[in-house]
Scaffold this active site. Structure first.
Site, PDB file in Angstrom:
ATOM      1  N   TRP A   1       8.061  10.239  11.873  1.00 45.38           N
ATOM      2  CA  TRP A   1       9.361   9.804  11.339  1.00 45.38           C
ATOM      3  C   TRP A   1       9.987   8.692  12.182  1.00 45.38           C
ATOM      4  O   TRP A   1      10.983   8.907  12.860  1.00 45.38           O
ATOM      5  CB  TRP A   1      10.296  11.023  11.241  1.00 45.38           C
ATOM      6  CG  TRP A   1      11.195  10.955  10.060  1.00 45.38           C
ATOM      7  CD1 TRP A   1      12.290  10.179   9.917  1.00 45.38           C
ATOM      8  CD2 TRP A   1      11.061  11.717   8.844  1.00 45.38           C
ATOM      9  NE1 TRP A   1      12.852  10.378   8.680  1.00 45.38           N
ATOM     10  CE2 TRP A   1      12.136  11.320   7.996  1.00 45.38           C
ATOM     11  CE3 TRP A   1      10.158  12.678   8.387  1.00 45.38           C
ATOM     12  CZ2 TRP A   1      12.311  11.854   6.725  1.00 45.38           C
ATOM     13  CZ3 TRP A   1      10.344  13.207   7.131  1.00 45.38           C
ATOM     14  CH2 TRP A   1      11.409  12.794   6.301  1.00 45.38           C
TER      15      TRP A   1
ATOM     16  N   ARG B   1       5.301  20.760   8.732  1.00 48.12           N
ATOM     17  CA  ARG B   1       5.404  19.304   8.668  1.00 48.12           C
ATOM     18  C   ARG B   1       6.803  18.882   9.040  1.00 48.12           C
ATOM     19  O   ARG B   1       7.740  19.667   8.938  1.00 48.12           O
ATOM     20  CB  ARG B   1       5.104  18.804   7.251  1.00 48.12           C
ATOM     21  CG  ARG B   1       3.716  19.156   6.790  1.00 48.12           C
ATOM     22  CD  ARG B   1       3.427  18.421   5.499  1.00 48.12           C
ATOM     23  NE  ARG B   1       1.991  18.438   5.276  1.00 48.12           N
ATOM     24  CZ  ARG B   1       1.420  19.138   4.305  1.00 48.12           C
ATOM     25  NH1 ARG B   1       2.142  19.847   3.476  1.00 48.12           N
ATOM     26  NH2 ARG B   1       0.115  19.093   4.158  1.00 48.12           N
ATOM     27  N   THR B   2       6.935  17.647   9.415  1.00 47.91           N
ATOM     28  CA  THR B   2       8.278  17.110   9.622  1.00 47.91           C
ATOM     29  C   THR B   2       8.886  16.849   8.261  1.00 47.91           C
ATOM     30  O   THR B   2       8.432  15.965   7.536  1.00 47.91           O
ATOM     31  CB  THR B   2       8.226  15.792  10.410  1.00 47.91           C
ATOM     32  OG1 THR B   2       7.363  15.965  11.523  1.00 47.91           O
ATOM     33  CG2 THR B   2       9.582  15.391  10.891  1.00 47.91           C
ATOM     34  N   LEU B   3       9.865  17.675   7.895  1.00 44.14           N
ATOM     35  CA  LEU B   3      10.513  17.478   6.597  1.00 44.14           C
ATOM     36  C   LEU B   3      11.747  16.605   6.758  1.00 44.14           C
ATOM     37  O   LEU B   3      12.200  15.981   5.817  1.00 44.14           O
ATOM     38  CB  LEU B   3      10.893  18.822   5.990  1.00 44.14           C
ATOM     39  CG  LEU B   3       9.697  19.759   5.766  1.00 44.14           C
ATOM     40  CD1 LEU B   3      10.168  21.115   5.273  1.00 44.14           C
ATOM     41  CD2 LEU B   3       8.719  19.146   4.780  1.00 44.14           C
TER      42      LEU B   3
END
Lengths: 274, 245
Positions: free
Chosen positions: B129, B22-24
């Site tokens: 994001w 995932r995009t953290l």
């Protein structure tokens, strides 16, 4: 021995290039009580004849609201009509959830037609036995479509389906050129007159018809009986009194006892018995 | 026997959690987008910097794009996520055009669609994001709105993302009015972008302005703003901040 060999399932062609099951489904539409639709630049009126299957029963609903901007009138198997109305309501709700705007009528009609078409190309399915007049409003104006069990759909200025719809079509064909610029009231008036044509002598009353309207600045609504009564009186849409003998023995042998009355069709009328 | 059987299953259960990507946090990001309504339509402005963390890594990132005939979008945040969003939107517009029925999605529809996409992704704990600005004109109606990475959305006469919210919007509140001409609108946006350039370290002096009216979309060639760095406070930034380096 002389049974039709080519009508046992929907996907079988006859040598003459016909799909009998699909034609039977279209026949079911003709047996339902009449439904008509007509439109102007700004309004669409949908109207239907209510026929109770017996003295003791109520009639079935033939006009459904799909969304604020779309309504539908059906002829044929009411049960199928209700399934398709539910599908259409769903599509409208999902569209407005995603885009916060009403689903264009033409697109809904295509989706509906695609759904009906699939049933003509799968051996384990049956076509829908219902014809739908879809009336609605979108950014390109007022629209009236007819959806057929075969998966075909057509856009109309005015159209009639169901039993004795030819009479209404004749009326509409005579007058359709005035519809485009017609007022809301005149459109309803023409709907009532066209509807009367399908009754062939029987009197048009507020209890044997349903009228609905949709227009610019006006969400789809089915007119209540009081309003319809008022309109019938105002426009003097009187039908001839039925002749005494016909009145004494109503409905017998009439082809109006179609599928949406829930009664079995007369053996000589039903197209399914071969 | 069960122990042997269930061991790989258990591993998968744990594995599925740790293997998922995932995009953290974002990698390459763009900074503020500013948008205003003006007399004939909508104007958006964004610079072309792409920051790799705090490094100004890329200098020609196009962050303003057209979406169909009636909309323009501006994106700040993760650039790759914006590229994915553009793939969604291009497909959306393609399918819309394929109906070929005279109906088309307007800015309001696109904005709502994006809101659903953003909110859906955050609910999967896998957000896109970005902060997005969506503008457009359809049937004489101007539309300007914004969506954040978690699906917060609103419409306004002027909007901005990120630092723009703090530095540009106060200026817009003072100076924006309904009847701005194109020239006045551009001037106002340039004022905002100049302030952002001075005070937002991720901003670069190369920007584009996108215009949408009933006639269509135009996105300007990249250009730079005139700057003046000889203000006393710029020359001696720590004056009055005793003990600062």
């Amino acid at each position: 021995m002389f049974r039709n060999q080519y009508d046992t399932d929907v996907t079988t062609w006859s040598p003459a290039g016909r799909l009998f099951q699909v034609e039977y489904a279209m026949e079911a539409v003709k047996q339902g009580s009449a439904a008509i639709g007509l439109r102007s630049k700004t309004h669409v009126v949908l109207a239907s004849v209510n026929k109770a299957s017996s003295e003791l029963s109520s009639h079935q609903k033939k006009i459904f609201k799909v969304d604020d901007h779309i309504g539908v009138a059906i002829a044929g198997l009411t049960a199928d009509g209700r399934v398709l109305s539910r599908y259409m309501r769903n599509e409208c709700i999902n569209y407005s959830y995603t885009y916060e705007s009403p689903l264009p009528v033409g697109r809904l009609v295509v989706q509906l037609a695609d759904k009906a078409q699939v049933c003509t190309q799968r051996s384990w399915k049956r076509p829908y036995g219902v014809g739908l007049l879809v009336g609605g409003l979108d950014e390109s104006g007022a629209h009236l479509y007819y959806n057929c069990p075969s998966g075909n759909y057509f856009e109309y200025q005015a159209f009639a389906i169901g039993s004795r719809s030819q009479a209404a079509k004749t009326y509409l064909e005579r007058k359709y050129e005035t519809f485009m610029d017609s007022s809301r009231e005149n459109l309803i008036k023409d709907a009532l007159f066209a509807l009367r044509e399908t009754l062939q002598g029987e009197k048009l009353t507020s209890s044997n018809c349903t009228i609905s309207i949709i227009g610019v600045g006006e969400a789809f609504k089915v007119l209540d009986q009081e309003t319809v009564k008022g309109l019938i009186n105002e426009f003097e849409v009187v039908g001839e009194e039925p002749p005494a003998d016909e009145a004494a023995a109503p409905e017998q042998g009439s082809d109006a006892a179609g599928p949406d009355q829930g009664t079995p069709a007369e053996p000589d009328v039903a197209p399914m018995d071969i | 026997m069960n122990m042997v059987d269930s061991a790989p299953a258990m591993h998968n259960l744990i594995g599925s959690e740790s293997d998922s990507q995932r995009t953290l946090y974002p990698y390459v990001t763009g900074t503020s987008v500013v948008g205003i309504k003006y007399k004939d339509g909508i104007l958006l402005a964004a610079d072309m910097g792409g920051s790799y963390g705090s490094t100004l890594r890329y200098k020609t990132v196009e962050r303003l794009k057209s979406v169909g005939k009636h909309s323009i979008i501006g994106a700040s945040g993760e650039i790759s996520d914006f590229q994915e969003i553009m793939r969604y939107l291009d497909e959306l517009i393609l399918y819309d055009n394929m109906w070929d029925d005279g109906n088309s999605l307007g800015p309001k529809q696109v904005h709502n669609y994006l809101t659903q996409v953003m909110y859906n992704r955050r609910n999967k704990f896998n957000p896109l994001w970005n902060s997005l600005v969506l503008g457009g004109v359809k049937n004489g109606q101007k539309y300007l709105g914004t969506v954040s990475m978690i699906g917060v959305h609103y419409e306004d006469n002027h909007v901005a993302t990120g630092f723009g919210n703090h530095l540009a919007r106060p200026l817009l509140r003072d100076e924006w009015h309904e009847n701005l001409t194109f020239e006045e609108g551009v001037k106002l946006l340039e004022k905002c972008m100049r302030v952002l350039l001075y005070r937002d370290r991720s901003a670069v002096n190369k920007l584009q302005i996108a215009k949408i009216t009933e006639e269509g979309v135009t996105i300007s060639e990249p250009y730079a703003l005139k700057t003046f760095w000889n203000f006393a406070a710029f020359q001696n930034p720590t004056a009055g901040a005793e003990g600062s380096w």
